[in-house]
Design a protein around this motif. Structure first.
Motif, short mmCIF file in Angstrom:
data_model
loop_
_atom_site.label_atom_id
_atom_site.label_comp_id
_atom_site.label_asym_id
_atom_site.label_seq_id
_atom_site.Cartn_x
_atom_site.Cartn_y
_atom_site.Cartn_z
N PHE A 94 -25.58 -62.07 25.66
CA PHE A 94 -25.34 -61.31 26.89
C PHE A 94 -26.68 -60.86 27.45
O PHE A 94 -27.60 -60.52 26.71
N ALA A 95 -26.75 -60.84 28.78
CA ALA A 95 -27.97 -60.42 29.48
C ALA A 95 -27.60 -59.51 30.63
O ALA A 95 -26.45 -59.53 31.12
N VAL A 96 -28.55 -58.71 31.05
CA VAL A 96 -28.34 -57.83 32.20
C VAL A 96 -27.86 -58.66 33.39
O VAL A 96 -28.41 -59.72 33.69
N GLY A 97 -26.80 -58.19 34.03
CA GLY A 97 -26.23 -58.88 35.17
C GLY A 97 -25.01 -59.73 34.84
O GLY A 97 -24.28 -60.13 35.75
N ASP A 98 -24.77 -60.02 33.56
CA ASP A 98 -23.58 -60.80 33.18
C ASP A 98 -22.31 -60.00 33.48
O ASP A 98 -22.25 -58.79 33.26
N GLU A 99 -21.29 -60.70 33.93
CA GLU A 99 -19.97 -60.09 34.09
C GLU A 99 -19.20 -60.29 32.79
O GLU A 99 -19.08 -61.43 32.31
N VAL A 100 -18.68 -59.21 32.25
CA VAL A 100 -18.03 -59.25 30.94
C VAL A 100 -16.70 -58.49 30.98
O VAL A 100 -16.45 -57.69 31.88
N PHE A 101 -15.85 -58.78 29.99
CA PHE A 101 -14.62 -58.00 29.81
C PHE A 101 -14.37 -57.85 28.32
O PHE A 101 -14.89 -58.61 27.51
N GLY A 102 -13.58 -56.84 27.97
CA GLY A 102 -13.31 -56.66 26.56
C GLY A 102 -12.44 -55.46 26.26
O GLY A 102 -12.16 -54.63 27.13
N MET A 103 -11.99 -55.40 25.01
CA MET A 103 -11.27 -54.26 24.46
C MET A 103 -12.25 -53.58 23.50
O MET A 103 -12.66 -54.17 22.50
N VAL A 104 -12.63 -52.36 23.81
CA VAL A 104 -13.76 -51.71 23.14
C VAL A 104 -13.30 -50.88 21.94
O VAL A 104 -12.44 -50.00 22.07
N ARG A 105 -13.87 -51.19 20.78
CA ARG A 105 -13.69 -50.40 19.55
C ARG A 105 -12.22 -50.07 19.25
O ARG A 105 -11.88 -48.93 18.98
N PHE A 106 -11.39 -51.07 19.27
CA PHE A 106 -9.99 -50.78 18.98
C PHE A 106 -9.59 -51.46 17.67
O PHE A 106 -9.92 -52.62 17.46
N PRO A 107 -8.90 -50.79 16.75
CA PRO A 107 -8.37 -49.44 16.90
C PRO A 107 -9.40 -48.36 16.58
O PRO A 107 -10.14 -48.47 15.61
N SER A 108 -9.45 -47.38 17.42
CA SER A 108 -10.23 -46.17 17.17
C SER A 108 -9.53 -45.04 17.88
O SER A 108 -8.62 -45.27 18.70
N TYR A 109 -9.93 -43.85 17.62
CA TYR A 109 -9.23 -42.70 18.17
C TYR A 109 -10.19 -41.87 19.00
O TYR A 109 -10.92 -41.03 18.48
#
Length: 343
Positions: A94-109
């Motif tokens: 990944f580099a600055v300017g890339d378009e990204v998507f994701g589910m962040v730190r799951f499962p977490s509370y």
């Protein structure tokens, strides 16, 4: 690399107490600092999922001794789509300017913190956003699509199963008869499409107003649950697999629809009470906890890019209107996903 010096605060949704949608406050919060292996994402859209309102309510649906301690204030949300603002040491791909998507730190509370202008995400939780879909549709996909994928296609991890003593195992779908209960919802409409992609004959269960939508998504047969018990419908006979996206105490009603050797996958397994009946009928009952997985998300991204998989948007709201978005979710009968737009 940490945040640019010019950025100290951002707008975010935080809760300082647990309760209804009214506890969601649009306010200033610190821009997160990056740790090694993380990416700072300028959020363009954030998807809304059931764990967001479970957190908002203080996990009141869980038994008291299961409820995690959540330090307040906390930013809810896990699903994002946006643009890479900065990368920390140890990040590759990944580099600055890339378009990204994701589910962040799951499962977490309370650690995902996606309802904000910026989120710090482990690079391993992200994938490049498909160029052919916008940020709203990309943000709607991660949790729902990964849930469907990990239940139906590939688990993709070796973590101990917190829901049952044995590892969840997807079953081959080609040529099988599969019923998806709650097929118009976030997980349901994506699971329907994945099962079709894998060669299954898919029976969709939803309210009557969703029939045309689900036929468009690829359903081979449709059951309107408002017209009678879905487990009694002709289309629900001799099934190989039931994916019950609602789950809970009512999931056991589908045991009678399955062939011996079939499987019932309740997405929400708490409250299931049909273990003895399942054993008598020779039916496997299994569930799993969805987990962040950038590699799987990249595979799903290719299906989204090709149009093999489509994400339906029920409604979208500005970040500042998160209370309204959660109120919409509380009314139920959601077709697809609800999304917050940011900036």
């Amino acid at each position: 690399m940490t945040r640019p010096k010019s950025m100290k605060t951002m707008k975010a949704i935080r809760l300082h107490a647990f309760g209804g949608p009214e506890v969601l406050r649009h306010e200033d919060a610190p821009v997160p600092e990056l740790k090694p292996g993380e990416v700072l994402v300028r959020v363009r859209a954030a998807g809304i999922n059931p764990p967001d309102w479970y957190l908002r309510e203080g996990y009141k649906a869980l038994p008291a001794d299961w409820r995690p301690a959540v330090p307040l204030p906390v930013i809810p949300g896990s699903d994002v789509s946006g643009v890479v603002e900065a990368v920390a040491a140890g990040v590759h791909g990944f580099a600055v300017g890339d378009e990204v998507f994701g589910m962040v730190r799951f499962p977490s509370y309370g650690e995902s913190a996606a309802y904000a202008e910026y989120v710090a995400a482990p690079a391993s939780d992200l994938a490049l956003k498909p160029a052919g879909i916008d940020h709203v549709h990309a943000a709607a996909a991660p949790m729902a699509a990964l849930t469907a994928w990990q239940f139906l296609v590939e688990l993709g991890h070796d973590h101990a199963n917190p829901l049952q003593p044995h590892r969840h195992r997807p079953v081959p779908l080609e040529g099988k008869k599969v019923l998806v209960n709650g097929a118009a919802g976030g997980v349901g409409h994506l699971a329907l499409q994945l099962a079709k992609w894998k060669g299954a004959h898919v029976v969709a269960v939803a309210s009557g107003g969703q029939a045309a939508f689900l036929r468009e998504m690829g359903a081979d047969a449709f059951i309107d649950y408002t017209q009678g018990a879905p487990e009694e419908a002709e289309a629900a006979r001799d099934l190989d697999l039931v994916l019950d996206t609602l789950g809970g105490a009512t999931a056991s009603r589908f045991l009678r629809t399955l062939k011996r050797g079939g499987a019932l996958f309740p997405v929400f397994p708490l409250g299931f009470s049909g273990a003895e009946e399942a054993a008598e009928r020779g039916v496997v009952v299994s569930a799993t906890q969805v987990r962040s997985n950038g590699q799987q998300l990249a595979s799903l991204g290719r299906l989204l890019e090709a149009g093999t998989l489509r994400v339906a948007i029920d409604s979208s709201f500005a970040l500042a209107d998160a209370q309204q978005a959660h109120a919409r979710a509380a009314r139920g009968h959601i077709r697809g996903k609800i999304v917050l737009t940011v900036g």
